[in-house]
Design an enzyme around this catalytic site. Structure first.
Site, PDB file in Angstrom:
ATOM      1  N   GLN A  70      13.253  -7.495  29.673  1.00 17.62           N
ATOM      2  CA  GLN A  70      12.190  -6.941  30.506  1.00 17.62           C
ATOM      3  C   GLN A  70      12.470  -7.147  31.991  1.00 17.62           C
ATOM      4  OE1 GLN A  70       7.520  -6.680  29.816  1.00 17.62           O
ATOM      5  NE2 GLN A  70       8.134  -8.769  30.167  1.00 17.62           N
TER       6      GLN A  70
ATOM      7  N   SER B  90      19.498 -18.250  37.529  1.00 17.42           N
ATOM      8  CA  SER B  90      18.661 -19.458  37.644  1.00 17.42           C
ATOM      9  C   SER B  90      18.714 -20.166  36.301  1.00 17.42           C
ATOM     10  CB  SER B  90      17.203 -19.078  37.959  1.00 17.42           C
ATOM     11  OG  SER B  90      16.590 -18.517  36.803  1.00 17.42           O
TER      12      SER B  90
ATOM     13  N   LYS C  53      17.403 -17.748  28.857  1.00 12.57           N
ATOM     14  CA  LYS C  53      17.264 -16.459  28.162  1.00 12.57           C
ATOM     15  C   LYS C  53      18.635 -15.967  27.676  1.00 12.57           C
ATOM     16  CE  LYS C  53      12.826 -15.794  28.716  1.00 12.57           C
ATOM     17  NZ  LYS C  53      11.827 -15.411  27.722  1.00 12.57           N
TER      18      LYS C  53
ATOM     19  N   TYR D 174      16.181 -20.872  34.501  1.00 14.21           N
ATOM     20  CA  TYR D 174      15.316 -20.084  33.614  1.00 14.21           C
ATOM     21  C   TYR D 174      16.085 -18.914  32.994  1.00 14.21           C
ATOM     22  CZ  TYR D 174      12.669 -15.944  32.533  1.00 14.21           C
ATOM     23  OH  TYR D 174      12.244 -14.786  31.930  1.00 14.21           O
ATOM     24  N   HIS D 175      16.743 -18.118  33.842  1.00 11.57           N
ATOM     25  CA  HIS D 175      17.466 -16.960  33.309  1.00 11.57           C
ATOM     26  C   HIS D 175      18.589 -17.411  32.353  1.00 11.57           C
ATOM     27  CE1 HIS D 175      15.594 -14.823  36.842  1.00 11.57           C
ATOM     28  NE2 HIS D 175      15.522 -13.859  35.967  1.00 11.57           N
TER      29      HIS D 175
ATOM     30  N   THR E  83      14.859 -11.018  29.336  1.00  9.72           N
ATOM     31  CA  THR E  83      14.784 -10.608  30.739  1.00  9.72           C
ATOM     32  C   THR E  83      15.982  -9.753  31.150  1.00  9.72           C
ATOM     33  OG1 THR E  83      14.726 -11.428  33.003  1.00  9.72           O
ATOM     34  CG2 THR E  83      15.840 -12.826  31.430  1.00  9.72           C
TER      35      THR E  83
HETATM   36  P1  NAD Z   1       3.359 -16.996  31.202  1.00 11.64           P
HETATM   37  O1  NAD Z   1       3.913 -18.278  31.719  1.00 11.64           O
HETATM   38  O2  NAD Z   1       2.146 -16.435  31.859  1.00 11.64           O
HETATM   39  O3  NAD Z   1       3.036 -17.150  29.630  1.00 11.64           O
HETATM   40  C1  NAD Z   1       3.820 -17.913  28.756  1.00 11.64           C
HETATM   41  C2  NAD Z   1       2.878 -18.564  27.755  1.00 11.64           C
HETATM   42  O4  NAD Z   1       3.648 -19.343  26.839  1.00 11.64           O
HETATM   43  C3  NAD Z   1       1.884 -19.527  28.429  1.00 11.64           C
HETATM   44  O5  NAD Z   1       0.572 -19.258  27.961  1.00 11.64           O
HETATM   45  C4  NAD Z   1       2.369 -20.904  27.985  1.00 11.64           C
HETATM   46  O6  NAD Z   1       1.308 -21.840  27.879  1.00 11.64           O
HETATM   47  C5  NAD Z   1       3.038 -20.616  26.658  1.00 11.64           C
HETATM   48  N1  NAD Z   1       4.105 -21.574  26.290  1.00 11.64           N
HETATM   49  C6  NAD Z   1       5.159 -21.965  27.039  1.00 11.64           C
HETATM   50  N2  NAD Z   1       5.898 -22.868  26.370  1.00 11.64           N
HETATM   51  C7  NAD Z   1       5.292 -23.047  25.156  1.00 11.64           C
HETATM   52  C8  NAD Z   1       5.553 -23.866  24.036  1.00 11.64           C
HETATM   53  N3  NAD Z   1       6.580 -24.714  24.021  1.00 11.64           N
HETATM   54  N4  NAD Z   1       4.725 -23.788  22.959  1.00 11.64           N
HETATM   55  C9  NAD Z   1       3.661 -22.942  22.961  1.00 11.64           C
HETATM   56  N5  NAD Z   1       3.350 -22.149  24.009  1.00 11.64           N
HETATM   57  C10 NAD Z   1       4.152 -22.211  25.098  1.00 11.64           C
HETATM   58  O7  NAD Z   1       4.548 -15.937  31.205  1.00 11.64           O
HETATM   59  P2  NAD Z   1       4.474 -14.343  31.146  1.00 11.64           P
HETATM   60  O8  NAD Z   1       4.600 -13.818  32.520  1.00 11.64           O
HETATM   61  O9  NAD Z   1       3.358 -13.923  30.283  1.00 11.64           O
HETATM   62  O10 NAD Z   1       5.845 -14.039  30.399  1.00 11.64           O
HETATM   63  C11 NAD Z   1       5.889 -14.031  28.983  1.00 11.64           C
HETATM   64  C12 NAD Z   1       7.323 -13.869  28.522  1.00 11.64           C
HETATM   65  O11 NAD Z   1       7.845 -12.652  29.054  1.00 11.64           O
HETATM   66  C13 NAD Z   1       8.237 -14.990  29.002  1.00 11.64           C
HETATM   67  O12 NAD Z   1       9.078 -15.396  27.955  1.00 11.64           O
HETATM   68  C14 NAD Z   1       9.026 -14.373  30.131  1.00 11.64           C
HETATM   69  O13 NAD Z   1      10.311 -14.914  30.190  1.00 11.64           O
HETATM   70  C15 NAD Z   1       9.046 -12.898  29.757  1.00 11.64           C
HETATM   71  N6  NAD Z   1       9.105 -12.030  30.950  1.00 11.64           N
HETATM   72  C16 NAD Z   1       8.116 -12.070  31.894  1.00 11.64           C
HETATM   73  C17 NAD Z   1       8.209 -11.257  33.030  1.00 11.64           C
HETATM   74  C18 NAD Z   1       7.173 -11.264  34.127  1.00 11.64           C
HETATM   75  O14 NAD Z   1       7.383 -10.602  35.161  1.00 11.64           O
HETATM   76  N7  NAD Z   1       6.050 -11.976  33.971  1.00 11.64           N
HETATM   77  C19 NAD Z   1       9.308 -10.391  33.152  1.00 11.64           C
HETATM   78  C20 NAD Z   1      10.300 -10.386  32.178  1.00 11.64           C
HETATM   79  C21 NAD Z   1      10.179 -11.214  31.076  1.00 11.64           C
HETATM   80  N1  USQ Z   2      11.474 -12.231  46.414  1.00 13.00           N
HETATM   81  C1  USQ Z   2      11.171 -11.992  47.757  1.00 13.00           C
HETATM   82  N2  USQ Z   2      10.002 -12.464  48.230  1.00 13.00           N
HETATM   83  C2  USQ Z   2       9.096 -13.135  47.459  1.00 13.00           C
HETATM   84  C3  USQ Z   2       9.394 -13.358  46.092  1.00 13.00           C
HETATM   85  C4  USQ Z   2      10.608 -12.893  45.609  1.00 13.00           C
HETATM   86  O1  USQ Z   2      11.948 -11.380  48.492  1.00 13.00           O
HETATM   87  O2  USQ Z   2       8.041 -13.522  47.979  1.00 13.00           O
HETATM   88  C5  USQ Z   2      12.748 -11.724  45.865  1.00 13.00           C
HETATM   89  C6  USQ Z   2      13.579 -12.792  45.166  1.00 13.00           C
HETATM   90  O3  USQ Z   2      14.401 -13.486  46.091  1.00 13.00           O
HETATM   91  C7  USQ Z   2      14.339 -11.946  44.152  1.00 13.00           C
HETATM   92  C8  USQ Z   2      13.383 -10.810  43.813  1.00 13.00           C
HETATM   93  O4  USQ Z   2      12.419 -10.781  44.867  1.00 13.00           O
HETATM   94  O5  USQ Z   2      15.460 -11.379  44.750  1.00 13.00           O
HETATM   95  C9  USQ Z   2      12.664 -10.969  42.491  1.00 13.00           C
HETATM   96  O6  USQ Z   2      11.982 -12.216  42.449  1.00 13.00           O
HETATM   97  P1  USQ Z   2      10.754 -12.426  41.449  1.00 13.00           P
HETATM   98  O7  USQ Z   2      10.199 -13.793  41.669  1.00 13.00           O
HETATM   99  O8  USQ Z   2       9.827 -11.278  41.550  1.00 13.00           O
HETATM  100  O9  USQ Z   2      11.453 -12.275  40.010  1.00 13.00           O
HETATM  101  P2  USQ Z   2      12.377 -13.270  39.165  1.00 13.00           P
HETATM  102  O10 USQ Z   2      12.522 -14.585  39.780  1.00 13.00           O
HETATM  103  O11 USQ Z   2      13.622 -12.525  38.838  1.00 13.00           O
HETATM  104  O12 USQ Z   2      11.547 -13.488  37.827  1.00 13.00           O
HETATM  105  C10 USQ Z   2      10.575 -12.574  37.311  1.00 13.00           C
HETATM  106  C11 USQ Z   2       9.788 -13.294  36.223  1.00 13.00           C
HETATM  107  C12 USQ Z   2      10.741 -13.652  35.093  1.00 13.00           C
HETATM  108  C13 USQ Z   2      11.444 -12.402  34.588  1.00 13.00           C
HETATM  109  C14 USQ Z   2      12.156 -11.691  35.734  1.00 13.00           C
HETATM  110  C15 USQ Z   2      12.664 -10.322  35.308  1.00 13.00           C
HETATM  111  O13 USQ Z   2       9.166 -14.452  36.750  1.00 13.00           O
HETATM  112  O14 USQ Z   2       9.998 -14.240  34.021  1.00 13.00           O
HETATM  113  O15 USQ Z   2      12.381 -12.741  33.613  1.00 13.00           O
HETATM  114  O16 USQ Z   2      11.203 -11.420  36.793  1.00 13.00           O
HETATM  115  S1  USQ Z   2      14.145  -9.904  36.146  1.00 13.00           S
HETATM  116  O17 USQ Z   2      13.943 -10.096  37.596  1.00 13.00           O
HETATM  117  O18 USQ Z   2      14.403  -8.502  35.854  1.00 13.00           O
HETATM  118  O19 USQ Z   2      15.172 -10.789  35.683  1.00 13.00           O
END
Ligand code: NAD
Ligand code: USQ
Length: 405
Positions: A215, A186, A192, A188-189, A145
């Site tokens: 990403q 967070s 990563k 979560y972050h 991320t």
């Molecule tokens: P998602 O939650 O939709 O998909 C994650 C998948 O992984 C799910 O199908 C879940 O069941 C599976 N999973 C989780 N833990 C597991 C485990 N222990 N064993 C097997 N499967 C498991 O998430 P997404 O939005 O598709 O994101 C995918 C990846 O990309 C994540 O690692 C996330 O951090 C990264 N990412 C997502 C975004 C975004 O905006 N969605 C942005 C940046 C990075």
């Molecule tokens: N935000 C709002 N209103 C909302 C939701 C979010 O103002 O209704 C704000 C949040 O406070 C934050 C920003 O928008 O400042 C982004 O929030 P987000 O929920 O869109 O993104 P984030 O929590 O950072 O997480 C998402 C994905 C995560 C990925 C990350 C990429 O869920 O898996 O890693 O985006 S990044 O943001 O570049 O770290």
């Protein structure tokens, strides 16, 4: 290539699976379906109706004649099965999406923090240990991320993973390359950021070939392949925990819900459309590092936007109201963000931007499935600290709270 897609049932994993299968690769999904269970825990569902993973794979086969195999396996808890599966299947590449990816979910309670760290760190480490133990020479591509870098305004572009620094030593200045310092916002972050160290160690100690894709926020829902059949549709999260900001604004606009801007909306974030996300993964697969190389790090994003600018853009397009709400997160109220993404551009990425008309496509999808939306699940209620959680109400539909721009 034979490709294992860990987390292939998820929002980015499913369209990636279809994209790579469409290109002729042999694709295997490994997933424990935990994301579907979390929907049940939270009492929410994807905006779009998702079939079971087996049914999705059946429809793809019916449409294209190509097979996608599904394997139910928990990466974090079933180490021996994972190792045996890798040894049997010997994939050429492993794409690792399988982590708990929502920052608000990771901050919900101590239990959610513990789950997120256990799940994500064990999933990644089990995979690395199993790759070494089986000795298979698979290229590991991980979805990391942009958030590992943090969101302080440093005034200089964020490089792709590494930073050259000069250190004063008794014999003069020495230069050194370090991983760009992490500043996760967070739990979560933070996981990563921990992943990054695990990758660095296994690349240098065992010669694993690893690419880490930092990403940005993925927006949109359809790709060329998910459009091919109604039952291939991607998941779409809109709720306060899993919905990400731009997709949330678009569904809010579709259902006449005030756009939920946190704080002043001065947060600048990196974005990428889902179609570009799957293309980047294809490009990264074709540009694998050699054994002994450092971890290859790409910034996987195409543009940056300030949250309030996005809200204003969506409001202009749709006539929606904008609500400035108390921020449940502990984050900088305002930040600038400049990001380098030269590597993907050099490999041929042609970015899809917000201006390309795809915003209205998401609004149309949301209107089509609006009957599936539970308005009470739209507010973001997971707070970063107890204080932030108890002091404020985050529901813009409650009387007296809404401040409309
Ligand atoms: P998602 O939650 O939709 O998909 C994650 C998948 O992984 C799910 O199908 C879940 O069941 C599976 N999973 C989780 N833990 C597991 C485990 N222990 N064993 C097997 N499967 C498991 O998430 P997404 O939005 O598709 O994101 C995918 C990846 O990309 C994540 O690692 C996330 O951090 C990264 N990412 C997502 C975004 C975004 O905006 N969605 C942005 C940046 C990075
Ligand atoms: N935000 C709002 N209103 C909302 C939701 C979010 O103002 O209704 C704000 C949040 O406070 C934050 C920003 O928008 O400042 C982004 O929030 P987000 O929920 O869109 O993104 P984030 O929590 O950072 O997480 C998402 C994905 C995560 C990925 C990350 C990429 O869920 O898996 O890693 O985006 S990044 O943001 O570049 O770290």
């Amino acid at each position: 290539m034979k490709i294992a897609i860990l987390g292939g049932d998820g929002f980015v994993g499913w369209p990636t699976t279809l994209h790579l299968s469409n290109l002729g690769h042999e694709v295997h999904i490994v997933d424990n379906l935990s994301r579907r269970w979390i929907d049940t825990e939270l009492g929410v569902q994807s905006l779009t109706p998702m079939d079971s993973i087996q049914e999705r794979c059946r429809i793809w086969h019916q449409e294209t004649g190509r097979r996608i195999r599904f394997h139910l396996l928990d990466l974090a808890k079933e180490y021996e099965r994972l190792k045996a599966w890798l040894a049997d299947e010997t994939p050429d590449a492993v794409i690792h999406f399988a982590e708990q990816r929502a920052a608000p979910y990771s901050m919900k309670s101590d239990r959610h923090k513990v789950y997120t760290v256990n799940n994500n760190t064990n999933a990644t480490h089990n995979l690395l240990a199993a790759l070494v133990e089986t000795g298979i020479d698979a290229h590991l591509v991980h979805l990391g991320t942009m958030g590992v870098y943090g969101y302080s305004s440093v005034g200089a572009p964020i490089p792709e993973g590494y930073l050259d620094v000069e250190i004063d030593t008794p014999s003069g200045k020495r230069s050194q390359e370090i991983l760009y310092p992490t500043k996760p916002g967070s739990v979560y972050h933070m996981t990563k950021s921990l992943d990054q160290i695990l990758f660095q160690f296994y690349a240098q100690n065992d010669g694993l070939r690893i690419t880490d894709l930092h990403q940005g926020i993925v927006w949109g829902t359809h790709t060329d392949q998910t459009r091919r059949h109604e039952q291939l549709i991607n998941r779409f999260d809109y709720d306060g925990d899993y919905g990400t900001v731009l997709n949330r604004f678009l569904i809010q606009a579709a259902i006449g819900y005030p756009l939920t801007v946190h704080g002043t909306g001065g947060q600048t974030r990196a974005f990428i459309h889902i179609q570009d996300s799957v293309r980047c993964i294809e490009l990264a697969l074709g540009d694998a590092p050699e054994a002994g190389d450092r971890v290859k790090i790409f910034n996987q994003m195409t543009e940056t936007h300030r949250v309030r600018d996005l809200a204003e853009l969506v409001a202009r397009l749709s006539g929606a109201e904008v609500a400035y709400l108390p921020n449940p997160r502990k984050e900088a109220a305002e930040n600038d963000l400049i990001v380098k993404n030269d590597q993907f551009r050099a490999l041929g990425l042609d970015p899809t931007t917000l201006a390309d008309g795809l915003l209205s496509e998401v609004v149309e999808v949301a209107r089509k499935y609006a009957h599936r939306i539970d308005r009470s699940r739209v507010p973001a209620v997971s707070a970063w600290t107890k204080e932030l959680g108890t002091k404020v109400d985050h529901d813009p539909e409650k009387k007296g709270l809404r401040r409309v721009s």
